[in-house]
Design a protein around this motif. Structure first.
Motif, PDB file in Angstrom:
ATOM      1  N   ARG A 121       0.834  -1.207   0.000  1.00 46.48           N
ATOM      2  CA  ARG A 121       0.000   0.000   0.000  1.00 46.48           C
ATOM      3  C   ARG A 121       0.867   1.256   0.000  1.00 46.48           C
ATOM      4  NH1 ARG A 121      -4.520   0.193   4.530  1.00 46.48           N
ATOM      5  NH2 ARG A 121      -4.957   2.144   3.400  1.00 46.48           N
ATOM      6  N   ALA A 122       1.934   1.226   0.784  1.00 47.33           N
ATOM      7  CA  ALA A 122       2.842   2.388   0.833  1.00 47.33           C
ATOM      8  C   ALA A 122       3.498   2.626  -0.517  1.00 47.33           C
ATOM      9  CB  ALA A 122       3.901   2.181   1.916  1.00 47.33           C
ATOM     10  N   ARG A 123       3.925   1.542  -1.187  1.00 45.69           N
ATOM     11  CA  ARG A 123       4.548   1.680  -2.514  1.00 45.69           C
ATOM     12  C   ARG A 123       3.545   2.237  -3.515  1.00 45.69           C
ATOM     13  NH1 ARG A 123       9.754   1.467  -1.101  1.00 45.69           N
ATOM     14  NH2 ARG A 123      10.044  -0.228   0.403  1.00 45.69           N
ATOM     15  N   ASN A 124       2.317   1.790  -3.415  1.00 47.15           N
ATOM     16  CA  ASN A 124       1.284   2.281  -4.319  1.00 47.15           C
ATOM     17  C   ASN A 124       1.043   3.775  -4.128  1.00 47.15           C
ATOM     18  OD1 ASN A 124      -0.987   2.140  -6.177  1.00 47.15           O
ATOM     19  ND2 ASN A 124      -2.294   2.254  -4.367  1.00 47.15           N
ATOM     20  N   ALA A 145      -4.896  -3.172  -0.895  1.00 50.68           N
ATOM     21  CA  ALA A 145      -5.020  -3.688   0.477  1.00 50.68           C
ATOM     22  C   ALA A 145      -5.623  -5.090   0.507  1.00 50.68           C
ATOM     23  CB  ALA A 145      -5.866  -2.734   1.315  1.00 50.68           C
ATOM     24  N   LEU A 146      -6.479  -5.409  -0.464  1.00 51.28           N
ATOM     25  CA  LEU A 146      -7.175  -6.689  -0.452  1.00 51.28           C
ATOM     26  C   LEU A 146      -6.560  -7.739  -1.382  1.00 51.28           C
ATOM     27  CD1 LEU A 146     -10.894  -5.433  -0.527  1.00 51.28           C
ATOM     28  CD2 LEU A 146      -9.642  -6.358   1.437  1.00 51.28           C
ATOM     29  N   HIS A 147      -5.462  -7.381  -2.066  1.00 47.22           N
ATOM     30  CA  HIS A 147      -4.992  -8.248  -3.149  1.00 47.22           C
ATOM     31  C   HIS A 147      -4.584  -9.640  -2.683  1.00 47.22           C
ATOM     32  CE1 HIS A 147      -0.921  -7.142  -1.771  1.00 47.22           C
ATOM     33  NE2 HIS A 147      -0.456  -8.130  -2.526  1.00 47.22           N
ATOM     34  N   ASP A 148      -4.153  -9.804  -1.439  1.00 44.54           N
ATOM     35  CA  ASP A 148      -3.637 -11.102  -0.987  1.00 44.54           C
ATOM     36  C   ASP A 148      -4.546 -11.798   0.028  1.00 44.54           C
ATOM     37  OD1 ASP A 148      -1.436 -11.751  -2.462  1.00 44.54           O
ATOM     38  OD2 ASP A 148       0.048 -11.013  -1.028  1.00 44.54           O
ATOM     39  N   HIS A 171      -7.326  -9.716  10.492  1.00 42.79           N
ATOM     40  CA  HIS A 171      -6.203  -9.294   9.655  1.00 42.79           C
ATOM     41  C   HIS A 171      -6.680  -8.401   8.500  1.00 42.79           C
ATOM     42  CE1 HIS A 171      -3.499 -11.888  11.843  1.00 42.79           C
ATOM     43  NE2 HIS A 171      -2.509 -11.590  11.017  1.00 42.79           N
ATOM     44  N   VAL A 172      -7.815  -8.754   7.926  1.00 45.87           N
ATOM     45  CA  VAL A 172      -8.353  -7.926   6.849  1.00 45.87           C
ATOM     46  C   VAL A 172      -8.714  -6.546   7.385  1.00 45.87           C
ATOM     47  CG1 VAL A 172     -10.268  -7.633   5.228  1.00 45.87           C
ATOM     48  CG2 VAL A 172      -9.155  -9.868   5.477  1.00 45.87           C
ATOM     49  N   ARG A 173      -9.339  -6.509   8.554  1.00 39.18           N
ATOM     50  CA  ARG A 173      -9.724  -5.222   9.140  1.00 39.18           C
ATOM     51  C   ARG A 173      -8.493  -4.357   9.390  1.00 39.18           C
ATOM     52  NH1 ARG A 173      -9.896  -2.781  13.810  1.00 39.18           N
ATOM     53  NH2 ARG A 173      -9.013  -4.565  14.934  1.00 39.18           N
TER      54      ARG A 173
END
Length: 810
Positions: free
Chosen positions: A593-596, A630-633, A738-740
């Motif tokens: 997310r930071a890289r994005n 954020a949800l990709h994995d 973890h998702v939250r």
């Protein structure tokens, strides 16, 4: 804009002002107003800087324009030449320029600010079969089209049957998201009008006063009713720079030997070079570099260049004398553009007949097959010949005469061709839509009928390792087939001679396994291969004229000629493999997310275009990109994925593990670890499509379908651009928490729905027929995959300097 032009060309406005042509200003103004354009301007009129200046000026002024320029040319020579001639000026504007071609794949993902490439590279990326990277990564370069400014130089060279319909489909499909500038010097008015209408754009042409400024150069045109010979070249060259352009490689080679023999006998020491496609890349680059210097604007060198169509368009060179074979009028005027190219220069153009004994030799423009009288290309050659014969000897070429020649020869024929293309364009749209959905694009139908084979010249196949990148020469596949057929070998001779080999690729998944070479048993076998290895007994490589096929005696000693050299040493050629360090799920997601977010500045115009199209704010589009990242994995939170990763850490690596992981410790350079990882005990199941399936219900309830589908597609295809099948998945304890936590800062609370059966997401993928869905999907995929790659590359550089694609362990 005058001061900017002065700065761009390294001049001080006060002492040596550089005033752009009015048409260049108009191009910039219209492009800044978001208009798509078709520019018609003579050769040498400054079209290149007319195209580049608006982007560079907008960057300097921090104005909205485009995220990148994709500058496309029909030939590699032109792309390479333009890159070399502009890179210093572009660098001076704090902008990065790159070159992406088949033989120089320096920017396969289109990450530069100004990317010089070929039309083949652009269109192949568009249809999902990018030349520069794997098919699995196809959605990354395609995403570069969103928010881009695409320039097509010399668009008249696009094939009416393959490339042009595909490019027209691209313009229509991406119209809301991409700026387009088409440029030509020689396209007839019916074609220009049709393209302007299709683009919903505007036509820009030079005004009379601008043409008059360019008319200070003078070119005299002569028709020669005979075939050109080496003696003709020797007689006509009287100092200065003579450019000879012929239509076939073999003819260029024979003229070289004939001419150099004559010059030697006459005691004339003149440097003669040859340039064509059948040369090793390093040799060809050397010749191109020599040409750019010897035939430069201010050159006083005496030189002769014998070339084929590779110098026809785009090269910024100027000859004092041009001797050329007859060719179609539009190609002829491109060739003329290499003579007396600059203001104040004078030059002579002589066009030679292709008839001998009353028989015309119109190859490669007209094939030997079919009824030539019904062939449009044959009619173009006849019309060009007739028009040139009707001109008075020594006629001065004016812009009006050039325009008249184009309309006379090409107008009616090209009008019929473009009407047919437009009439059938819906068929091409359906072809490309199906290709994007299925991943089965046909390069020969949609981009270019590829009839070339890459040839390696070597006496020992056992010594040739493709990983070491042996030098290759490109040649027409049919030409090689006819040559081999002409050997007239018996079946026994084919079995015993063993002089032509084709590669056999290993079935093993380990891409480091060696390719083996097998001798062919008949000429037909070369028609099924892209790469062929020939013995020096059959393929002689001459340092000046390039590849020459020869029916040498099979009993002769091994030819003492240059063979293919290896471009990389064994050490450099070894496969670089990705290595991982343990990383928890939350650590990985937060880093990606930071890289994005760090890279968001590279997508400003794409974000703006999408926000207007979807009637959202740019901030909302950014939020969607952040959400997909954020949800990709989430598929990695499955029980079986975590079980395999934990088993690897605890059993194989002997390290205690209690966290939910995104990556384990893994040394990709260790063969034992690679073998162990591939076993069923340790290798985790796939996770990308599984994650999308688990999110499908929540995503569909939360977003409009045109937004939900691209999010799900980006997640399911963040390792492979054509994935669409999932396995069953059950989520482990703690997955929801973890998702939250991974969504910190985002106003969403997605739920994951376990799946007890396999899914095939054909219906979801079929949404790619919708242009808006496709654009948002490409945009999200590119951002996600480049951020994911950046995250891993940084870690690998810190740890061991290894790099590899993000599909290595997917």
């Amino acid at each position: 804009m005058q001061d900017f032009f002065a700065e761009l060309f390294g001049a001080k406005a006060a002492s040596s002002p550089i005033e752009p042509y009015p048409y260049q200003k108009k191009v910039a103004e219209l492009l800044m107003q978001s208009r798509n354009l078709v520019l018609t301007a003579p050769t040498g009129a400054g079209k290149t800087w007319a195209a580049l200046s608006p982007f560079l000026y907008a960057r300097k002024q921090k104005r909205d324009f485009a995220d990148r320029v994709i500058y496309c040319l029909p030939l590699r020579t032109l792309a390479s030449s333009l890159y070399e001639s502009t890179k210093d000026a572009i660098k001076g504007q704090q902008v990065t320029s790159t070159l992406q071609m088949g033989n120089q794949p320096n920017d396969p993902l289109f990450q530069g600010d100004v990317i010089f490439t070929t039309i083949d590279q652009l269109l192949s990326a568009y249809i999902g079969l990018p030349f520069g990277t794997s098919k699995a990564a196809a959605n990354i370069p395609a995403g570069a089209l969103i928010g881009a400014y695409v320039v097509i130089d010399e668009f008249h060279l696009l094939s009416y049957t393959e490339a042009l319909p595909t490019f027209l489909d691209m313009m229509k499909r991406l119209h809301p998201y991409t700026r387009f500038l088409l440029m030509t010097a020689t396209s007839p008015e019916p074609v220009v009008s049709a393209l302007v209408k299709h683009l919903d754009g505007m036509s820009v042409k030079l005004q009379t006063e601008e043409l008059e400024k360019l008319s200070t150069r003078t070119r005299s045109l002569y028709w020669r009713d005979k075939r050109m010979s080496g003696q003709d070249i020797a007689n006509r060259h009287q100092g200065g720079r003579t450019l000879v352009i012929v239509n076939e490689v073999k003819r260029a080679q024979s003229l070289y030997f004939e001419l150099t023999s004559i010059l030697e006998n006459e005691g004339r020491a003149i440097e003669v070079r040859v340039l064509h496609s059948r040369m090793f890349p390093t040799h060809r680059e050397d010749v191109e570099s020599w040409v750019l210097k010897a035939f430069s604007r201010d050159s006083e060198k005496e030189a002769i260049l014998i070339a084929t169509q590779v110098v026809e368009a785009g090269l910024d060179i100027s000859a004092t004398l041009l001797l050329t074979d007859l060719c179609p009028a539009n190609a002829l005027l491109q060739r003329v553009g290499r003579c007396a190219r600059f203001a104040g220069q004078e030059g002579t153009v002589e066009v030679y007949s292709l008839r001998k004994g009353g028989v015309e030799h119109f190859l490669p423009y007209v094939s030997r097959q079919g009824k030539k009288e019904e062939n449009d290309d044959y009619q173009v050659m006849l019309r060009t010949e007739r028009a040139l014969k009707e001109l008075e000897s020594g006629t001065i070429l004016t812009h009006e005469l050039e325009k008249q020649l184009i309309e006379t020869v090409h107008g009616e024929i090209d009008r019929k061709r473009i009407e047919l293309v437009m009439h059938d364009l819906f068929l091409r749209e359906d072809q490309i839509s199906r290709a994007l959905i299925r991943g089965d694009a046909d390069m020969g139908e949609l981009v270019r009928a590829i009839d070339n084979v890459s040839m390696i010249i070597h006496h020992s196949p056992d010594e040739v390792d493709l990983h070491r990148k042996p030098e290759m020469v490109s040649m027409g596949r049919r030409g090689l087939y006819f040559f081999l057929s002409g050997l007239e070998w018996t079946k026994e001779e084919w079995e015993n001679n063993r002089l032509i080999f084709v590669p056999r690729f290993p079935d093993a998944q380990d891409i480091s396994a060696r390719v083996t070479w097998e001798p062919i048993q008949s000429p037909k076998e070369v028609l099924a291969h892209m790469t062929v290895l020939l013995s020096p007994k059959l393929a002689k490589y001459h340092a000046v004229v390039g590849l020459q096929l020869q029916k040498a005696s099979l009993n002769c000693a091994e030819a003492d000629e240059r063979v293919s050299e290896f471009l990389e040493s064994g050490e450099k050629a070894s496969i670089q493999r990705f290595s991982y360090q343990r990383e928890t799920y939350l650590e990985h997601v937060q880093d990606v997310r930071a890289r994005n977010r760090e890279q968001s500045g590279k997508y400003l115009q794409a974000t703006n275009f999408l926000s207007r199209r979807f009637r959202m704010t740019p901030e909302q589009i950014e939020e969607i990109a952040d959400l997909a990242t954020a949800l990709h994995d989430v598929g990695k939170l499955g029980v079986e994925v975590q079980r395999k990763m934990r088993r690897w850490q605890t059993e194989y690596k002997q390290k205690e593990e209690l966290e939910l992981l995104a990556h384990t410790d893994f040394d990709g350079t260790n063969p034992e670890e690679r073998d162990a990882y591939r076993t069923g005990n340790y290798r985790p199941p796939h996770h990308a499509v599984e994650g999308a399936v688990a999110l499908q219900e929540w995503c569909g309830k939360t977003f409009d379908r045109k937004i939900a589908v691209p999010i799900l597609l980006a997640i399911m295809r963040h390792h492979n651009a054509y994935s669409k099948e999932s396995e069953a998945i059950v989520f482990c304890k703690g997955a929801r928490e973890h998702v939250r936590k991974s969504l910190q800062g985002l106003p969403y609370e997605p739920f994951l729905k376990p799946q007890s059966i396999r899914h095939r997401l054909d219906e979801l993928v079929s949404w790619l027929r919708n242009n808006d869905v496709l654009a948002l999907y490409w945009y999200l995929s590119r951002r996600l995959r480049l951020a994911d790659r950046a995250s891993q590359q940084v870690k690998n550089e810190k740890n061991n300097g290894k790099e590899e694609t993000d599909v290595m362990l997917s």
